[in-house]
Design an enzyme around this catalytic site. Structure first.
Site, short mmCIF file in Angstrom:
data_model
loop_
_atom_site.label_atom_id
_atom_site.label_comp_id
_atom_site.label_asym_id
_atom_site.label_seq_id
_atom_site.Cartn_x
_atom_site.Cartn_y
_atom_site.Cartn_z
N CYS A 1 -32.44 1.21 -6.58
CA CYS A 1 -33.48 0.88 -5.78
C CYS A 1 -34.74 1.39 -6.45
CB CYS A 1 -33.58 1.45 -4.50
SG CYS A 1 -33.58 3.34 -4.74
N HIS B 1 0.94 -1.27 0.03
CA HIS B 1 0.04 0.01 -0.06
C HIS B 1 0.73 1.24 0.07
CE1 HIS B 1 0.51 -0.70 4.35
NE2 HIS B 1 0.22 0.66 4.39
#
Length: 184
Positions: A155, A71
């Site tokens: 949705c 990282h």
């Protein structure tokens, strides 16, 4: 060759992260991808690996080369950080300095480069004052927010929260890297 560190988070829009990886790679950028666990529930690391032509990183604790902390090395070589789509969860973690996964650890390690965040979530979540405060906090810390668009959401509701168009995001990337806009 410019290096883009692309973070893909858990959102129905994760498939557009694949589009971004494909387009940016085709345009000559090196794209290193970090996926959150949530993103992996929507699309596979193999998809992003095939499109970016690079290994995809998912686990901060899976270090294959003991001489390098991945990282950190990904953050050091990046010319631009792009988190797209950015979920409310990851936005909150970034805004508050949390680093409990590969992506948020890399975000904390990035220094001196453009950092872009493209939110994608339901309108109710996007408009929540806590999410808005977290986005404002990121802005104050130098992050560029690529605002979501209004659209029919997963949705079925219509509202602001859909990931910005891929073309818009690519144009912003090119602007930050001081290259002309447009998708070829």
């Amino acid at each position: 060759m410019k290096n883009i560190l692309l973070g893909v988070t858990g959102s129905i829009a994760a498939y557009k992260g694949a589009d971004l990886a494909s387009i940016l790679t085709a345009q000559g950028y090196r794209v290193d991808v970090i996926m959150t666990k949530g993103a992996s529930a929507f699309i596979t690391p193999l998809t992003l690996q095939a499109l970016s032509k690079n290994r995809v990183y998912t686990d901060v604790f899976q270090e294959e080369d003991p001489s390098e902390i991945k990282h950190i090395s990904l953050a050091k070589k990046a010319d631009l950080l792009l988190v797209a789509p950015a979920s409310a969860d990851v936005i909150g973690k970034m805004a508050n300095g949390l680093a409990d996964d590969m992506l948020t650890a890399a975000v904390l390690a990035v220094r001196g480069i453009p950092r872009c965040v493209a939110p994608a979530m339901n309108t109710r979540m996007y408009e929540n004052p806590i999410v808005q405060e977290n986005l404002e906090k990121l802005r104050r810390h130098g992050f560029e927010i690529i605002p979501p668009k209004e659209a029919v959401l997963a949705c079925g509701e219509v509202g602001r929260g859909a990931l910005a168009d891929v073309g818009t995001i690519v144009k912003k990337v090119k602007e930050f890297l001081r290259e002309d806009g447009g998708i070829s």
